[in-house]
Write an enzyme that holds these catalytic residues in place. Structure first.
Site, short mmCIF file in Angstrom:
data_model
loop_
_atom_site.label_atom_id
_atom_site.label_comp_id
_atom_site.label_asym_id
_atom_site.label_seq_id
_atom_site.Cartn_x
_atom_site.Cartn_y
_atom_site.Cartn_z
N ARG A 11 46.73 49.47 25.57
CA ARG A 11 47.15 50.93 25.89
C ARG A 11 48.65 50.87 25.19
O ARG A 11 49.23 49.93 25.18
CB ARG A 11 47.07 51.42 27.23
N TYR B 100 40.72 51.13 21.07
CA TYR B 100 40.67 49.99 22.19
C TYR B 100 40.73 50.83 23.70
O TYR B 100 41.56 51.72 23.82
CB TYR B 100 42.06 49.12 21.94
N LYS C 74 41.21 56.43 31.53
CA LYS C 74 42.41 56.60 31.87
C LYS C 74 42.86 58.12 31.69
O LYS C 74 43.49 58.95 32.53
CB LYS C 74 43.58 55.71 31.23
N HIS D 120 44.80 55.23 40.68
CA HIS D 120 44.63 53.95 39.94
C HIS D 120 44.41 52.87 40.97
O HIS D 120 45.24 52.24 41.42
CB HIS D 120 45.89 53.77 39.18
N SER E 210 48.40 47.83 36.25
CA SER E 210 47.30 46.90 35.24
C SER E 210 47.61 45.64 35.27
O SER E 210 48.59 45.07 35.28
CB SER E 210 47.63 47.64 33.84
N CYS F 128 47.13 43.21 37.62
CA CYS F 128 47.75 42.69 38.84
C CYS F 128 46.76 42.66 39.83
O CYS F 128 47.00 42.34 40.87
CB CYS F 128 48.82 43.89 39.48
N ASP G 279 39.07 50.10 39.68
CA ASP G 279 40.32 50.63 38.93
C ASP G 279 40.68 52.13 39.25
O ASP G 279 41.79 52.21 39.40
CB ASP G 279 39.57 50.76 37.55
N ARG H 190 38.92 41.70 27.21
CA ARG H 190 38.27 42.24 28.55
C ARG H 190 36.68 42.06 28.25
O ARG H 190 36.06 41.88 27.31
CB ARG H 190 38.30 43.79 28.27
P1 GTP Z 1 43.56 46.35 35.00
O1 GTP Z 1 42.01 46.52 34.66
O2 GTP Z 1 44.40 46.23 33.78
O3 GTP Z 1 43.65 47.66 35.65
O4 GTP Z 1 43.83 45.17 36.00
P2 GTP Z 1 43.37 44.68 37.54
O5 GTP Z 1 44.57 45.09 38.36
O6 GTP Z 1 42.07 44.92 37.82
O7 GTP Z 1 43.70 43.09 37.34
P3 GTP Z 1 42.56 41.92 37.53
O8 GTP Z 1 42.01 41.80 38.87
O9 GTP Z 1 41.64 41.81 36.36
O10 GTP Z 1 43.64 40.74 37.39
C1 GTP Z 1 44.38 40.56 36.26
C2 GTP Z 1 44.89 39.07 36.24
O11 GTP Z 1 45.64 38.60 37.44
C3 GTP Z 1 43.83 38.07 36.03
O12 GTP Z 1 44.18 37.12 35.10
C4 GTP Z 1 43.44 37.51 37.28
O13 GTP Z 1 43.04 36.48 37.41
C5 GTP Z 1 44.86 37.52 37.94
N1 GTP Z 1 44.84 37.49 39.58
C6 GTP Z 1 44.23 38.49 40.34
N2 GTP Z 1 44.34 38.24 41.69
C7 GTP Z 1 45.17 37.30 41.71
C8 GTP Z 1 45.77 36.51 42.81
O14 GTP Z 1 45.63 36.97 44.04
N3 GTP Z 1 46.79 35.64 42.60
C9 GTP Z 1 47.03 35.24 41.45
N4 GTP Z 1 47.88 34.48 41.07
N5 GTP Z 1 46.53 35.80 40.00
C10 GTP Z 1 45.73 36.86 40.56
C1 SPV Z 2 44.63 49.19 32.42
O1 SPV Z 2 45.34 49.08 31.66
O2 SPV Z 2 44.90 49.75 33.63
C2 SPV Z 2 42.88 49.27 32.43
C3 SPV Z 2 42.51 48.91 31.04
O3 SPV Z 2 42.26 49.20 33.47
S1 SPV Z 2 42.68 50.29 30.00
O4 SPV Z 2 41.01 50.73 30.03
O5 SPV Z 2 43.00 50.02 28.86
O6 SPV Z 2 43.44 51.35 30.79
MN MN Z 3 43.61 49.86 35.30
#
Ligand code: GTP
Ligand code: SPV
Ligand code: MN
Length: 580
Positions: free
Chosen positions: A70, A198, A207, A227, A249, A251, A276, A365
């Protein structure tokens, strides 16, 4: 006056006249349509087949190397008055925005196909669902929207019958970052996006519609667009509790939403409703009910493996579109965090060399239908959604924030949400690893002034009778050597268990000026967990001086939003500071 079908056809025709595509294709999400699209994309190189033995019906897409995340600095809220958008948004007057877009959009689809994508956000039968139509020249967008949203012939019938819809105009343009804009017109129910193919820049349902436009509508109509993941947790005694969690994002939302219980939690079940976005409405019973507007996941690939996220790992072995991962000699997708395999081609399609940086892009992704998730909750299709017992706020805080902290009441919980801050990640362009304030994980997504948004959060108190409890979590606290103190992933269920017990009122807690902490030695389930006692002490340590500085900083942050910051939050902040 609702938009009618004639208005839809007129709009498509006018848009086609401007963009001058070679042809126009109306999409309905059918298998047959996908077959045609896929064949074409394989021919043009938009998609590459992955190993059909081990990854059946999986494809790789490589985006332009300058178009991998983004772009917050190119994302605008376009309202007549700047204060409607607030300091949390970039702002452009609507007329100027339309003019800029028109100039770039003129003739931008020459030689291309213009696709019309009618979609529904939320279960088709839900009173909270919303229709949208995205016009795009990207077959990759069509392929993703087919997995991420509900595309169904019934949508055109509903528009025919007079139902309103959000309009999205999108072109990849020339992919030049200098000519890239993501523009939102909340008063016109319109999104205009050009120059990027993207994720959140191009899949306008996500979003742009479900957060930026929807948050604006939610405020007018008395609901919330957030979110947040939505997850059901079912202890062995039977009843499922639903939680919603806002993390910025990359996290951990996707991971928490499909968590697999560790060994010690035999008999526990976890159900994914959303990973999400949550739309929250007040039900007839005075509780907050959540619907996931999406029907698929656009998840972070790096870090996903059989140990960290077994459900996702299994899920993305079929019918998945990968974007910007590396490839092995066996033509399998590869990414950082996979314990097996070797990359031979990197995310840009070059022979892999360690000196080029990571093999897979850090924001690579996967796109899959949520129904392929082994933990998919059938309640994802409930028209009324699921009732929320607790709201969690979390982020990447290497220091300060304990593993879990409970707010004292709704106002304090909202202040906790305002105080959310996290290290930036690769999900958006710009520097990563810098702690920035990201209230409610909505900094890039709230379609109006944050001060008004916080007022709206507080107003939920007057609208609902049984609001969820609010907690703050931090899976990312580090020791002096920069190592995570908490193992995270499945083990996070231990924290969730405490949260559920607090909701049920079955465990006591220790009061501190910044919130309630678990009596972790006795009330946190630590069976079979390999975390040294010193690490646990550190995970729950409250450094009063550091918290004072934190609240000073939050006070400074608030002053950017005055005079619209609700007095109740200022008073709560002052009270905590005094106590500290
Ligand atoms: P968006 O799709 O961008 O909104 O991200 P999200 O909040 O869904 O994050 P996601 O669950 O995809 O995790 C992002 C990264 O953080 C990945 O590389 C995970 O492996 C890592 N991660 C997720 N949960 C944990 C955790 O509890 N501990 C650690 N150390 N890393 C984590
Ligand atoms: C984020 O960035 O919080 C995502 C990926 O979930 S996107 O679709 O690019 O917003
Ligand atoms: Mn997101």
């Amino acid at each position: 006056m609702p938009d009618s079908f004639e208005q839809l056809s007129d709009w498509v025709e006018r848009t086609a006249q401007k963009a001058q595509p070679e042809r126009v294709q109306w999409c309905d999400g059918s298998e047959q349509e996908w077959e045609g699209l896929k064949q074409e994309m394989l021919k043009t190189g938009h998609l590459h087949t992955l190993n059909p033995e081990t990854f059946p019906e999986c494809y790789l897409h490589r985006s332009h190397p300058d178009d991998v995340a983004r772009v917050e600095h190119l994302t605008y809220i376009c309202t007549p008055r700047q204060e409607e958008a607030g300091p949390n948004n970039r702002w452009m007057p609507p007329q100027e925005a339309h003019e800029r877009f028109e100039t770039l959009f003129a003739g931008c689809m020459k030689g291309r196909t213009l696709y019309v994508i009618p979609y529904c956000m939320g279960p088709l039968q839900s009173p909270w669902s919303q229709l949208g139509v995205e016009i795009t020249d990207s077959p990759y967008v069509v392929a993703n929207m087919r997995l991420m949203t509900r595309m169904d012939p019934v949508i055109l019938k509903r528009i025919h019958a007079g139902e309103n819809f959000v309009r999205g105009e999108h072109s990849v343009g020339n992919l030049n970052p200098e000519q890239r804009y993501i523009l939102h017109f909340p008063q016109e129910n319109l999104i205009q996006s050009i120059g990027s193919g993207y994720g959140g820049n191009a899949l306008l349902s996500k979003k742009c519609h479900s957060l930026r436009i929807a948050s604006w509508q939610a405020r007018q109509e008395g609901w919330m667009a957030e979110h947040m993941l939505i997850v059901g947790v079912q202890p062995p005694d039977g009843e499922t509790y639903y939680l919603a969690a806002a993390f910025p994002s990359a996290c951990g939302k996707t991971n928490l939403s499909m968590l697999v219980p560790p060994e010690t939690f035999r008999g526990w079940k976890v159900w994914t409703v959303g990973d999400d976005i949550a739309w929250l409405h007040i039900g007839a019973d005075g509780r907050l009910w959540a619907v996931n507007p999406e029907a698929g996941y656009f998840g972070v690939v790096p870090g996903t493996n059989a140990k960290t996220n077994p459900n996702a790992y299994q899920m993305i072995h079929r019918q998945t579109i990968y974007t910007n991962v590396a490839v092995t000699a066996e033509n399998e997708p590869w990414w950082e965090g996979l314990p097996q395999g070797q990359p031979v081609v990197d995310w840009q399609g070059r022979p892999y060399q360690a000196t080029h940086g990571p093999a897979a892009h850090p924001n690579s992704r996967f796109t899959t239908r949520s129904r392929l998730n082994p933990a998919w909750s059938p309640h994802s299709e409930d028209p009324q959604g699921v009732p929320i017992s607790a709201i969690l706020f979390g982020g990447r805080r290497p220091h300060l924030v304990p593993l879990v902290l409970e707010s004292k009441n709704w106002i304090h919980g909202v202040l906790m949400g305002c105080g959310l801050a996290s290290e930036t990640t690769a999900a958006a362009s710009g520097k990563t690893g810098v702690v920035r304030r990201d209230p409610m994980a909505m900094l890039p997504f709230c379609g109006y002034h944050f001060g008004d948004y916080w007022t709206h959060w507080l107003s939920m108190q007057d609208r609902a009778t049984r609001l969820p409890r609010i907690f703050q979590v931090n899976w990312f606290r580090q020791d002096r050597n920069g190592r995570y103190l908490w193992p995270g992933y499945g083990e996070n269920l231990r924290v969730i268990q405490w949260i559920l017990e607090r909701c049920k009122g079955t465990v006591p807690a220790r009061e501190t000026p910044v919130g309630y902490l678990p009596e972790f030695e006795c009330d946190l389930n630590l069976g079979n967990l390999d975390v040294p006692p010193e690490a646990l002490q550190e995970l729950f340590f409250i450094d009063a001086e550091a918290w004072k500085r934190e609240y000073d900083d939050l006070g400074n942050f608030f002053s950017e939003y005055s005079p619209r910051v609700p007095a109740a939050l200022q008073e709560q902040l002052a009270a905590i500071r005094r106590e500290l």
